[in-house]
Design a protein around this motif. Structure first.
Motif, PDB file in Angstrom:
ATOM      1  N   ARG A   1       0.841  -1.209   0.000  1.00 15.62           N
ATOM      2  CA  ARG A   1       0.000   0.000   0.000  1.00 15.62           C
ATOM      3  C   ARG A   1       0.872   1.254   0.000  1.00 15.62           C
ATOM      4  O   ARG A   1       0.902   2.017   0.969  1.00 15.62           O
ATOM      5  CB  ARG A   1      -0.917  -0.001   1.242  1.00 15.62           C
ATOM      6  N   PRO A   2       1.599   1.499  -1.099  1.00 12.71           N
ATOM      7  CA  PRO A   2       2.506   2.653  -1.117  1.00 12.71           C
ATOM      8  C   PRO A   2       1.794   3.982  -0.894  1.00 12.71           C
ATOM      9  O   PRO A   2       2.389   4.919  -0.362  1.00 12.71           O
ATOM     10  CB  PRO A   2       3.143   2.593  -2.512  1.00 12.71           C
ATOM     11  N   ASP A   3       0.514   4.053  -1.231  1.00 13.87           N
ATOM     12  CA  ASP A   3      -0.229   5.300  -0.996  1.00 13.87           C
ATOM     13  C   ASP A   3      -0.379   5.567   0.500  1.00 13.87           C
ATOM     14  O   ASP A   3      -0.460   6.722   0.940  1.00 13.87           O
ATOM     15  CB  ASP A   3      -1.610   5.229  -1.660  1.00 13.87           C
ATOM     16  N   VAL A   4      -0.419   4.497   1.318  1.00 16.70           N
ATOM     17  CA  VAL A   4      -0.534   4.635   2.777  1.00 16.70           C
ATOM     18  C   VAL A   4       0.838   4.907   3.387  1.00 16.70           C
ATOM     19  O   VAL A   4       1.006   5.783   4.239  1.00 16.70           O
ATOM     20  CB  VAL A   4      -1.132   3.352   3.402  1.00 16.70           C
ATOM     21  N   SER A   5       1.846   4.156   2.939  1.00 14.15           N
ATOM     22  CA  SER A   5       3.139   4.166   3.634  1.00 14.15           C
ATOM     23  C   SER A   5       4.048   5.311   3.225  1.00 14.15           C
ATOM     24  O   SER A   5       4.944   5.683   3.977  1.00 14.15           O
ATOM     25  CB  SER A   5       3.865   2.834   3.399  1.00 14.15           C
ATOM     26  N   ALA A   6       3.840   5.899   2.046  1.00 15.76           N
ATOM     27  CA  ALA A   6       4.812   6.879   1.536  1.00 15.76           C
ATOM     28  C   ALA A   6       4.965   8.080   2.456  1.00 15.76           C
ATOM     29  O   ALA A   6       6.066   8.576   2.672  1.00 15.76           O
ATOM     30  CB  ALA A   6       4.410   7.332   0.137  1.00 15.76           C
ATOM     31  N   ALA A   7       3.847   8.562   3.018  1.00 15.65           N
ATOM     32  CA  ALA A   7       3.925   9.779   3.831  1.00 15.65           C
ATOM     33  C   ALA A   7       4.589   9.492   5.173  1.00 15.65           C
ATOM     34  O   ALA A   7       5.551  10.136   5.564  1.00 15.65           O
ATOM     35  CB  ALA A   7       2.537  10.360   4.035  1.00 15.65           C
ATOM     36  N   GLU A   8       4.084   8.475   5.879  1.00 16.18           N
ATOM     37  CA  GLU A   8       4.495   8.301   7.269  1.00 16.18           C
ATOM     38  C   GLU A   8       3.936   6.995   7.811  1.00 16.18           C
ATOM     39  O   GLU A   8       2.789   6.645   7.526  1.00 16.18           O
ATOM     40  CB  GLU A   8       3.911   9.471   8.042  1.00 16.18           C
ATOM     41  N   VAL A   9       4.734   6.284   8.586  1.00 17.66           N
ATOM     42  CA  VAL A   9       4.251   5.040   9.195  1.00 17.66           C
ATOM     43  C   VAL A   9       4.509   5.071  10.697  1.00 17.66           C
ATOM     44  O   VAL A   9       5.357   5.823  11.182  1.00 17.66           O
ATOM     45  CB  VAL A   9       4.927   3.791   8.570  1.00 17.66           C
TER      46      VAL A   9
ATOM     47  N   HIS B   1      14.205 -14.608   6.483  1.00 17.34           N
ATOM     48  CA  HIS B   1      14.268 -13.693   5.320  1.00 17.34           C
ATOM     49  C   HIS B   1      15.445 -12.738   5.479  1.00 17.34           C
ATOM     50  O   HIS B   1      16.287 -12.603   4.594  1.00 17.34           O
ATOM     51  CB  HIS B   1      12.943 -12.924   5.182  1.00 17.34           C
ATOM     52  N   ASN B   2      15.489 -12.023   6.646  1.00 22.96           N
ATOM     53  CA  ASN B   2      16.674 -11.290   7.080  1.00 22.96           C
ATOM     54  C   ASN B   2      17.234 -10.343   6.018  1.00 22.96           C
ATOM     55  O   ASN B   2      18.400 -10.427   5.654  1.00 22.96           O
ATOM     56  CB  ASN B   2      17.753 -12.296   7.523  1.00 22.96           C
ATOM     57  N   ARG B   3      16.375  -9.447   5.524  1.00 23.35           N
ATOM     58  CA  ARG B   3      16.806  -8.486   4.505  1.00 23.35           C
ATOM     59  C   ARG B   3      16.346  -7.078   4.886  1.00 23.35           C
ATOM     60  O   ARG B   3      15.272  -6.915   5.492  1.00 23.35           O
ATOM     61  CB  ARG B   3      16.193  -8.819   3.138  1.00 23.35           C
ATOM     62  N   VAL B   4      17.140  -6.079   4.516  1.00 19.49           N
ATOM     63  CA  VAL B   4      16.709  -4.686   4.664  1.00 19.49           C
ATOM     64  C   VAL B   4      15.785  -4.388   3.489  1.00 19.49           C
ATOM     65  O   VAL B   4      16.179  -4.514   2.327  1.00 19.49           O
ATOM     66  CB  VAL B   4      17.911  -3.729   4.693  1.00 19.49           C
ATOM     67  N   VAL B   5      14.537  -4.019   3.818  1.00 18.34           N
ATOM     68  CA  VAL B   5      13.488  -3.975   2.786  1.00 18.34           C
ATOM     69  C   VAL B   5      12.968  -2.564   2.509  1.00 18.34           C
ATOM     70  O   VAL B   5      12.086  -2.380   1.668  1.00 18.34           O
ATOM     71  CB  VAL B   5      12.303  -4.888   3.186  1.00 18.34           C
ATOM     72  N   GLY B   6      13.493  -1.559   3.208  1.00 17.77           N
ATOM     73  CA  GLY B   6      13.019  -0.200   2.965  1.00 17.77           C
ATOM     74  C   GLY B   6      13.551   0.741   4.022  1.00 17.77           C
ATOM     75  O   GLY B   6      14.350   0.356   4.885  1.00 17.77           O
ATOM     76  N   GLY B   7      13.102   1.990   3.947  1.00 19.57           N
ATOM     77  CA  GLY B   7      13.556   2.961   4.933  1.00 19.57           C
ATOM     78  C   GLY B   7      12.873   4.300   4.755  1.00 19.57           C
ATOM     79  O   GLY B   7      12.070   4.503   3.837  1.00 19.57           O
ATOM     80  N   GLY B   8      13.197   5.196   5.668  1.00 20.14           N
ATOM     81  CA  GLY B   8      12.654   6.548   5.656  1.00 20.14           C
ATOM     82  C   GLY B   8      13.448   7.375   6.650  1.00 20.14           C
ATOM     83  O   GLY B   8      14.631   7.109   6.880  1.00 20.14           O
TER      84      GLY B   8
ATOM     85  N   ARG C   1       8.925   8.920   8.486  1.00 17.85           N
ATOM     86  CA  ARG C   1       8.265   9.626   7.379  1.00 17.85           C
ATOM     87  C   ARG C   1       9.005   9.390   6.061  1.00 17.85           C
ATOM     88  O   ARG C   1      10.131   8.903   6.051  1.00 17.85           O
ATOM     89  CB  ARG C   1       8.177  11.120   7.679  1.00 17.85           C
ATOM     90  N   ASP C   2       8.358   9.794   4.955  1.00 17.95           N
ATOM     91  CA  ASP C   2       8.943   9.686   3.604  1.00 17.95           C
ATOM     92  C   ASP C   2       9.492   8.282   3.365  1.00 17.95           C
ATOM     93  O   ASP C   2      10.648   8.093   2.989  1.00 17.95           O
ATOM     94  CB  ASP C   2      10.043  10.745   3.421  1.00 17.95           C
ATOM     95  N   VAL C   3       8.628   7.301   3.583  1.00 16.40           N
ATOM     96  CA  VAL C   3       9.039   5.893   3.551  1.00 16.40           C
ATOM     97  C   VAL C   3       9.028   5.336   2.125  1.00 16.40           C
ATOM     98  O   VAL C   3       8.132   5.618   1.344  1.00 16.40           O
ATOM     99  CB  VAL C   3       8.104   5.058   4.463  1.00 16.40           C
ATOM    100  N   THR C   4      10.050   4.557   1.830  1.00 23.68           N
ATOM    101  CA  THR C   4      10.124   3.801   0.574  1.00 23.68           C
ATOM    102  C   THR C   4      10.371   2.345   0.917  1.00 23.68           C
ATOM    103  O   THR C   4      11.261   2.046   1.730  1.00 23.68           O
ATOM    104  CB  THR C   4      11.312   4.305  -0.284  1.00 23.68           C
ATOM    105  N   PHE C   5       9.581   1.455   0.341  1.00 27.47           N
ATOM    106  CA  PHE C   5       9.901   0.026   0.428  1.00 27.47           C
ATOM    107  C   PHE C   5      10.509  -0.397  -0.902  1.00 27.47           C
ATOM    108  O   PHE C   5      10.051   0.034  -1.965  1.00 27.47           O
ATOM    109  CB  PHE C   5       8.646  -0.793   0.749  1.00 27.47           C
ATOM    110  N   PHE C   6      11.569  -1.216  -0.839  1.00 28.57           N
ATOM    111  CA  PHE C   6      12.307  -1.576  -2.046  1.00 28.57           C
ATOM    112  C   PHE C   6      11.568  -2.653  -2.838  1.00 28.57           C
ATOM    113  O   PHE C   6      10.891  -3.502  -2.238  1.00 28.57           O
ATOM    114  CB  PHE C   6      13.704  -2.092  -1.693  1.00 28.57           C
ATOM    115  N   PRO C   7      11.713  -2.673  -4.162  1.00 28.58           N
ATOM    116  CA  PRO C   7      11.178  -3.786  -4.943  1.00 28.58           C
ATOM    117  C   PRO C   7      11.804  -5.103  -4.458  1.00 28.58           C
ATOM    118  O   PRO C   7      12.933  -5.096  -3.944  1.00 28.58           O
ATOM    119  CB  PRO C   7      11.634  -3.473  -6.379  1.00 28.58           C
ATOM    120  N   ASP C   8      11.063  -6.208  -4.620  1.00 30.37           N
ATOM    121  CA  ASP C   8      11.509  -7.499  -4.066  1.00 30.37           C
ATOM    122  C   ASP C   8      12.956  -7.839  -4.406  1.00 30.37           C
ATOM    123  O   ASP C   8      13.710  -8.310  -3.559  1.00 30.37           O
ATOM    124  CB  ASP C   8      10.583  -8.632  -4.537  1.00 30.37           C
ATOM    125  N   GLY C   9      13.367  -7.586  -5.628  1.00 25.65           N
ATOM    126  CA  GLY C   9      14.723  -7.966  -6.030  1.00 25.65           C
ATOM    127  C   GLY C   9      15.799  -7.044  -5.497  1.00 25.65           C
ATOM    128  O   GLY C   9      16.994  -7.302  -5.669  1.00 25.65           O
TER     129      GLY C   9
END
Length: 325
Positions: free
Chosen positions: A31-39, A67-74, A129-137
């Motif tokens: 749900r990038p529309d939810v997460s992009a602003a702030e989580v 799984h143990n991967r860094v998957v996003g940030g903000g 805030r300003d969160v990005t989750f990375f594409p799976d790869g």
């Protein structure tokens, strides 16, 4: 709260890697529309504060093993201890769950004890805030020295040569563009940094502004000391529509009617944090004695100096709103 802020103790930039629940991450990544602003990166155990970063420093999300991967940030924008219902009311789906009921179930699972239907537990809320989750790869291995048994997370000095390239790459993924950043310089000077508004250190999201101001004023109206939560509002000293920002030193916690009076110039705060009351209050309405009795008194203030109203914003309000009206 009386400790020096992290940015006052250190000169370089820190980054934090927080261990995230896979369901939380997948819910928000879908749900990038939810997460992009702030989580709300909430912790089931309640409020003990979060002192690993200063506002505006990078915060990354790492999934549990296997799984143990860094998957996003903000970017970290503040901490508050909130009741579960308050967190849901303020952040809704940005809590990483579909409903308040699901949130209750998730908290109970982590606490390993049922939550009574009448119970509204307090949770620790870390706002990013300003969160990005990375594409799976594009998910990254954890940073060097991140042990599998770390439960909550770990902070790093991003200027350390052993990790600076790693965090530089991560930050470029979060920002979606290549950017030259000197991690050895603090980011905590006022105003936007590097020309990218996401790197402006004290900027909060709209919802975390409400929560962080509530926390800083210990749930009390700065002028009347009222502590009834439903009638308290985070007021902007300089409104966003007039060039103000969502930042804690541009905020006051006020009872809703006091908020209206402040916005309309019947009340103001001087640069010694004393209450000013306009003669218009008596002239137009023939009352306001409770406020005249408090005129000249110092308002309630946050513990940390860095969180207190900035004098520049208070002066703007006096000149533009209080005197002009």
């Amino acid at each position: 709260h009386s400790h020096a802020t992290r940015s006052e103790q250190n000169t370089s930039v820190r980054g934090y890697v927080g261990v995230t629940d896979g369901d939380w991450y997948r819910f928000l990544a879908d749900r990038p529309d939810v997460s992009a602003a702030e989580v709300n990166f909430w912790r089931p155990g309640g409020g003990r504060g979060f002192h690993a970063l200063a506002e505006g420093e990078p915060f990354f999300f790492k999934t549990h093993a296997p799984h143990n991967r860094v998957v996003g940030g903000g970017f970290y924008s503040g901490f508050a201890a909130l009741r579960m219902s308050e967190a849901w009311q303020m952040f809704g789906l940005a809590n990483g769950v579909a409903s308040l009921n699901e949130m209750r179930t998730r908290i109970a699972r982590y606490r390993r004890e049922p939550i009574a239907p009448s119970e509204d537990p307090e949770i620790g809320c870390v706002f990013v805030r300003d969160v990005t989750f990375f594409p799976d790869g594009m998910a990254y291995d954890p940073p060097p020295g991140f042990a599998l048994n770390i439960v909550q997370g770990k902070s790093y000095d991003m200027a350390d040569v052993r990790v600076s390239r790693y965090f530089g790459d991560l930050l470029q993924l979060v920002l979606g563009k290549a950017i030259e950043i000197d991690f050895s310089q603090p980011w905590h000077k006022a105003g936007p940094v590097f020309g990218d508004p996401r790197l402006a250190p004290y900027r909060l999201g709209q919802q975390s502004f409400q929560a962080v101001v509530l926390e800083a004023y210990h749930g009390h109206c700065a002028i009347t000391q009222t502590k009834i939560r439903p009638v308290l509002q985070a007021a902007h000293i300089r409104p966003v529509t007039e060039g103000g920002e969502h930042r804690i030193d541009n905020g006051l916690l006020l009872r809703s009617d006091v908020h209206t009076m402040f916005d309309r110039g019947y009340l103001a705060i001087d640069d010694n944090y004393r209450l000013l009351v306009s003669p218009r209050l008596r002239g137009e309405f023939g009352n306001g004695e409770r406020f005249y009795a408090k005129a000249g008194e110092v308002i309630e203030l946050p513990d940390r100096k860095i969180d207190r109203p900035q004098r520049e914003f208070l002066q703007w309000h006096i000149d533009t709103v209080f005197k002009a009206s």
